[in-house]
Design a protein around this motif. Sequence first.
Motif, short mmCIF file in Angstrom:
data_model
loop_
_atom_site.label_atom_id
_atom_site.label_comp_id
_atom_site.label_asym_id
_atom_site.label_seq_id
_atom_site.Cartn_x
_atom_site.Cartn_y
_atom_site.Cartn_z
N THR A 1 0.83 -1.21 0.00
CA THR A 1 0.00 0.00 0.00
C THR A 1 0.86 1.25 0.00
N LEU A 2 1.98 1.21 0.71
CA LEU A 2 2.90 2.35 0.73
C LEU A 2 3.48 2.61 -0.67
N LYS A 3 3.75 1.54 -1.40
CA LYS A 3 4.25 1.71 -2.77
C LYS A 3 3.18 2.34 -3.65
N THR A 4 1.92 1.92 -3.45
CA THR A 4 0.81 2.50 -4.21
C THR A 4 0.67 3.98 -3.91
N ILE A 5 0.81 4.34 -2.64
CA ILE A 5 0.73 5.75 -2.24
C ILE A 5 1.80 6.57 -2.97
N VAL A 6 3.03 6.05 -3.00
CA VAL A 6 4.13 6.77 -3.66
C VAL A 6 3.80 7.01 -5.13
N THR A 7 3.21 6.00 -5.77
CA THR A 7 2.87 6.11 -7.19
C THR A 7 1.80 7.18 -7.42
N ASN A 8 0.84 7.29 -6.50
CA ASN A 8 -0.30 8.18 -6.69
C ASN A 8 -0.12 9.57 -6.09
N LEU A 9 0.97 9.80 -5.39
CA LEU A 9 1.16 11.10 -4.73
C LEU A 9 1.31 12.24 -5.73
N LYS A 10 0.80 13.37 -5.35
CA LYS A 10 1.09 14.60 -6.07
C LYS A 10 2.54 14.97 -5.74
N PRO A 11 3.40 15.14 -6.75
CA PRO A 11 4.81 15.39 -6.46
C PRO A 11 5.04 16.76 -5.82
N PRO A 12 6.06 16.88 -5.01
CA PRO A 12 6.38 18.19 -4.43
C PRO A 12 7.02 19.09 -5.48
N PRO A 13 7.03 20.39 -5.25
CA PRO A 13 7.67 21.32 -6.19
C PRO A 13 9.15 20.97 -6.39
N ARG A 14 9.57 20.89 -7.63
CA ARG A 14 10.97 20.66 -7.99
C ARG A 14 11.55 19.39 -7.37
N GLY A 15 10.74 18.34 -7.30
CA GLY A 15 11.26 17.09 -6.74
C GLY A 15 10.30 15.94 -6.90
N ALA A 16 10.63 14.83 -6.28
CA ALA A 16 9.78 13.64 -6.35
C ALA A 16 9.95 12.81 -5.09
N VAL B 1 10.69 9.08 4.57
CA VAL B 1 10.34 9.45 3.20
C VAL B 1 11.60 9.88 2.46
N ASN B 2 11.92 9.13 1.41
CA ASN B 2 13.06 9.49 0.56
C ASN B 2 12.57 10.40 -0.57
N ILE B 3 13.19 11.56 -0.69
CA ILE B 3 12.79 12.54 -1.70
C ILE B 3 14.02 13.07 -2.43
N THR B 4 13.78 13.69 -3.59
CA THR B 4 14.92 14.19 -4.39
C THR B 4 15.26 15.64 -4.09
N ALA B 5 14.41 16.32 -3.35
CA ALA B 5 14.68 17.72 -2.97
C ALA B 5 13.98 18.01 -1.66
N ILE C 1 1.34 11.20 13.66
CA ILE C 1 2.19 10.52 12.68
C ILE C 1 3.43 11.37 12.48
N LEU C 2 4.60 10.76 12.68
CA LEU C 2 5.87 11.48 12.50
C LEU C 2 6.46 11.13 11.14
N ILE C 3 6.97 12.14 10.46
CA ILE C 3 7.57 11.95 9.15
C ILE C 3 8.98 12.49 9.16
N LYS C 4 9.93 11.63 8.76
CA LYS C 4 11.32 12.04 8.63
C LYS C 4 11.69 11.98 7.15
N THR C 5 12.26 13.04 6.65
CA THR C 5 12.61 13.09 5.23
C THR C 5 14.11 12.94 5.03
N LYS C 6 14.45 12.33 3.91
CA LYS C 6 15.85 12.16 3.54
C LYS C 6 16.00 12.49 2.06
#
Length: 425
Positions: free
Chosen positions: A354-369, A385-389, A414-419
């Motif tokens: 389900t987490l993989k499905t969420i990643v596929t359907n997410l609205k991308p962030p500005p200037r990243g993914a 959460v692994n992100i490109t920006a 819910i805590l979110i840590k980004t990388k």
Amino acid sequence: MPTIAIVGRKNVGKSSIFNRLIGKRVSIVHSEPGITRDRLYGEVLWQGKIFNIIDTGGFFPDEDDILANKITRQIEMALKEANLIYFVVDAKSGLLPADELICNNLRPLNKEIFLLVNKVDNQKDSLKVYEFSKLGITRTFAVSAEAGKGFGEVLDETAKILHDVKVVKEEKIIKILILGRPNAGKSTLLNTILNQERAVVDDTPGTTRDLVSARFEYKDKKFEIIDTWGMKRRASIKNPIEFYSMMRVMRVIDEIDIAVIIFDVFEGVVNEDLHIAALVLSKAKGMVIAPNKIDLLKKSALSRVILSTRNSFDFIDFVPVIPISAKRGIGIEHLLNTILMVYEESGKIANKKTLKTIVTNLKPPPRGAVLKIVQSNKRPPIFQVNITASIKENYIKYLRHTLRNYFGFQGVPILIKTKVVKKGS
């Protein structure tokens, strides 16, 4: 589990002894007499044996006001539970008529009594121990709660008397903390859940000074419920006792699973209530909000209470609101079921597919993914959460909202840590 009750007149050091024996500060210690009002429970582990210990409020025998009578009732209930009594006296003040009167009240109980002569800090104090032989208690111990002296012998003798107790590994105990402003009904809620008077209930705001805890079972689960001092803004704190009480509450939040935030529906939600909720949120603990005293409302007003509560606590819109009457027992079973539900929600593990499905359907962030989301922890749920920006707080809120829509986590932050990683890495 065998139980020890600590009793004695005011300001002889009962709470200092209690804290020393359980190995942490639970009772407030202060030079002002009469700080402890409720009976406080802890556990002592010694030589492979474990037993309960109860700290009680002190009293002067000639007191006869309503609050003093309620404190005396707490002492009587502790003595009824006890298998062994630690009767504490003060070496520095010597034997007083109040000590003799308390001793006379203990004798008819026909229970084992240890006389702990406290504040024996030097040779001069030790000479005063013999003065207490007039009480006729055979097992007498010279101790100093402040210096930690003499308790090895006390515990050795205790272990001999409570000889049939062995350490058993207990299952998980769900810890509930009741939080709210003074006189919101916290102690009444604790007493109603336990169906007994464990906390002193009085109309005077701030009756509870210490942390009052008790254990109970509900639907085959073990719970510990903790009543607290009514929280105030720091600017409203007028003396050291109130300051220490507030600091104790803030520390214990780190140790609990669920916080019940209670307020009086007739006073409504004020800034202090919002501050309490924000404090619990910052510690990432599960929450339930309980508007209290609904028995005094008209039925038509109940739905408005829920709506206005949600509006006031709009920054924690994921937290259940359960209206109650602590005094009449209304809504208590619903509250307990909700607490259990929130605890179970906090232990959820998100499905990887389900987490993989969420990643596929997410609205991308500005200037990243967003490249990947994995759950790295539970209680509280933490997602990596692994992100490109780098992303802003608004997008983190969007991620949190999306995860909640898929998995629930009702009542749980819910805590979110980004990388930030390179695409393809």
